[in-house]
Design an enzyme around this catalytic site. Sequence first.
Site, mmCIF file in Angstrom:
data_model
loop_
_atom_site.group_PDB
_atom_site.id
_atom_site.type_symbol
_atom_site.label_atom_id
_atom_site.label_comp_id
_atom_site.label_asym_id
_atom_site.label_seq_id
_atom_site.Cartn_x
_atom_site.Cartn_y
_atom_site.Cartn_z
ATOM 1 N N ASP A 133 -5.609 0.313 0.443
ATOM 2 C CA ASP A 133 -5.385 0.462 1.890
ATOM 3 C C ASP A 133 -6.388 1.466 2.450
ATOM 4 O OD1 ASP A 133 -4.369 0.747 4.429
ATOM 5 O OD2 ASP A 133 -2.678 2.012 3.808
ATOM 6 N N ASN A 181 -6.633 2.225 5.892
ATOM 7 C CA ASN A 181 -6.292 2.820 7.196
ATOM 8 C C ASN A 181 -4.886 3.422 7.259
ATOM 9 O OD1 ASN A 181 -4.791 0.531 7.156
ATOM 10 N ND2 ASN A 181 -5.561 -0.325 9.077
ATOM 11 N N ASP A 237 -1.893 2.249 6.823
ATOM 12 C CA ASP A 237 -0.703 1.527 7.309
ATOM 13 C C ASP A 237 0.172 1.019 6.163
ATOM 14 O OD1 ASP A 237 -2.157 -0.596 6.352
ATOM 15 O OD2 ASP A 237 -2.150 -1.749 8.208
ATOM 16 N N ASP A 251 -6.207 -3.744 2.488
ATOM 17 C CA ASP A 251 -7.012 -4.430 3.507
ATOM 18 C C ASP A 251 -8.447 -4.653 3.012
ATOM 19 O OD1 ASP A 251 -8.221 -1.873 3.825
ATOM 20 O OD2 ASP A 251 -6.608 -1.302 5.205
ATOM 21 N N ASP A 283 -8.843 -18.379 -1.457
ATOM 22 C CA ASP A 283 -7.657 -19.179 -1.742
ATOM 23 C C ASP A 283 -7.559 -20.295 -0.708
ATOM 24 O OD1 ASP A 283 -4.997 -19.715 -2.882
ATOM 25 O OD2 ASP A 283 -5.063 -17.617 -3.497
ATOM 26 N N ASP A 305 -4.320 -23.694 -4.159
ATOM 27 C CA ASP A 305 -2.903 -23.430 -4.376
ATOM 28 C C ASP A 305 -2.124 -24.735 -4.602
ATOM 29 O OD1 ASP A 305 -0.852 -21.186 -4.024
ATOM 30 O OD2 ASP A 305 -0.053 -22.686 -2.637
ATOM 31 N N GLU A 355 -4.883 -24.785 -9.028
ATOM 32 C CA GLU A 355 -3.610 -24.313 -9.572
ATOM 33 C C GLU A 355 -2.712 -25.540 -9.712
ATOM 34 O OE1 GLU A 355 0.078 -21.274 -8.713
ATOM 35 O OE2 GLU A 355 -0.606 -22.651 -7.181
ATOM 36 N N HIS A 403 -0.601 -12.941 -9.516
ATOM 37 C CA HIS A 403 0.348 -12.325 -8.587
ATOM 38 C C HIS A 403 1.736 -12.944 -8.672
ATOM 39 C CE1 HIS A 403 -1.126 -15.944 -6.759
ATOM 40 N NE2 HIS A 403 -0.137 -15.914 -5.888
ATOM 41 N N ASP A 404 1.909 -13.989 -9.466
ATOM 42 C CA ASP A 404 3.215 -14.637 -9.622
ATOM 43 C C ASP A 404 3.853 -14.336 -10.976
ATOM 44 O OD1 ASP A 404 2.880 -15.963 -7.163
ATOM 45 O OD2 ASP A 404 1.860 -17.650 -8.117
HETATM 46 C C1 NOJ Z 1 1.475 -20.618 -5.684
HETATM 47 C C2 NOJ Z 1 1.111 -19.226 -5.311
HETATM 48 O O1 NOJ Z 1 0.409 -18.633 -6.365
HETATM 49 C C3 NOJ Z 1 2.398 -18.507 -4.971
HETATM 50 O O2 NOJ Z 1 2.222 -17.128 -4.802
HETATM 51 C C4 NOJ Z 1 2.975 -19.144 -3.734
HETATM 52 O O3 NOJ Z 1 4.241 -18.588 -3.468
HETATM 53 C C5 NOJ Z 1 3.127 -20.642 -3.892
HETATM 54 N N1 NOJ Z 1 2.014 -21.268 -4.529
HETATM 55 C C6 NOJ Z 1 3.297 -21.290 -2.541
HETATM 56 O O4 NOJ Z 1 2.087 -21.195 -1.822
#
Ligand code: NOJ
Length: 557
Positions: free
Chosen positions: A21, A23, A25, A29, A98, A199, A256, A329-330
């Site tokens: 980050d 700034n 908040d 960013d 993405d 995605d 993906e 991130h999942d």
């Molecule tokens: C896969 C993404 O990696 C995930 O973070 C997202 O929630 C779902 N697709 C829906 O876009």
Amino acid sequence: MSKQWWKESVVYQIYPRSFMDSNGDGVGDIRGIISKLDYLKKLGIDVVWLSPVYESPNDDNGYDISHYKKIMDEFGTMADWEEMLEEMHKRDLKLVMDLVVNHSSDEHGWFVESRKSKDNPYRDYYIWREGKGGKEPNNWESVFSGSAWEYDETTEEYFLHLFSKKQPDLNWENPKLRQEIYDMMKFWLDKGIDGFRMDVINFISKVPGLPDAPNPDGNTYASGHEYFMNGPRIHEFLNEMNQEVLSHYDAMTVGEMPGVIPDEAVLYTGEGRNEVNMVFQFEHMDVDSGPGGKWDVIPFDLVKLKTILTKWQTELHGKGWNSLYWNNHDQPRIVSRLGNDGEYRVKSAKMLATLLHLMQGTPYIYQGEELGMTNVRFSSIDEYKDIETLNMYREKIAQDMNPDEIMHSIYVKGRDNARTPMQWNSTEHGGFTEGTPWIAANPNYIDINAENALNDPDSIFYYYQNLISLRKEHEIIPYGTFELHYADHPSVYAYTRAYGNEKILVLCNVSGEQQVIEKVDSFDVTKADVLITNEEHLEKDAFTLLPWEATAYYFRG
Ligand code: NOJ
């Protein structure tokens, strides 16, 4: 097999909300990213995959896009983004954006129009159906719990949303919609980006008629996977996208694709098929899921993991291309999931890195993995932010499930494990922000942080740096063949790679106990060089593996 820059590259994923980050908040960013490009360059990566930075109401942290050609205010401006791209290219770093086109946000202009009337010109940009007997058009379940359909009063019809109800699915059957997507892709490629991560791209073609899913357990909703994963027109759509857009650029594309199997991956990525460069598949991420799915946590079975990864190594060799990853991130943090995030954190993180990075495929490093960042355990559900986690929690509470059990599965599997702020230093919130972070930092930032890692020549960071440079020095790493050894050993992961007259033997101990294994016959390690190791004490027999040891031997000729 052709040689390609994206087969020899290492990708680093940035989840912008949690990276840096600038700034105060509390939200990461673009200017924050710019300030850390030298750090990424030092690590040695080639490509940045940036999770969505487009305008979004953030129901799913940017995976719900309300304007595909605008930058989210919280992240900065288009000028910031352009500067970031320029700064990346100056450092010879490529940028992969993405591409989220299975669905948009319900706040996207197309959907705002689409829901107005049945004859609106945008109606067919989405998937609308009448209800059946006062209920949803079919029994499909959303990935984020509940029905995959939402009723809309204005036109008295339902729209499909495989994810949250603020993420309506786009209708790829409509050629006009497809052209809009292709134009948008050209817009970003013409700005100079180097590719797309797509995605859930294998969800875009749905089986016509959208039939009910089999429901042997008699649940209210059931998974309709077979009606939208790898659907009937998927190859046609990807081929068209390639002809219309990608074939005109030197772009890297990664699809993906949940639920893809190697045979299908060959169709998606085979040379001359003109679809995408590589898949990003999930089979190895399901090893610790029981029959109840993701939240039904079972222990990691190494033999099963080996079977799966070996299948991908051998069945794609010479025919297609795969991504190599432990984290994104999942997913929960790999050192907590498969390694040891206590006493052996550093050693097991290095072992896991070795195990993955010496295979065939394009490796992905998720922010903080290079520091050995760990899962987080917030004491209250109120501290969690992820829509998937929160929906699941509410649903299970409504079914009277014990809250402690639910919290346990969140500790092990929840997506927020990956989304706590990047740990830069030992100042408050790990140096991520001077304000209040949108999600709390993992308190272990005091010890686990980039500043400490950069000051320690034995850190996980420098180990990754070494693995990345080995991939550049030795063609055997991207291009060699793969053979698994000790397939049934419950704790040892061992394999060889071969290319021309070169060989690599990789020996990993995926446990905290010493393991003694029989010598691999054709390998006389006394004639080999140690390519990389996480072990200081190599004056032992090579086939006695110390706890969490990883050692790779290199043989020439
Ligand atoms: C896969 C993404 O990696 C995930 O973070 C997202 O929630 C779902 N697709 C829906 O876009």
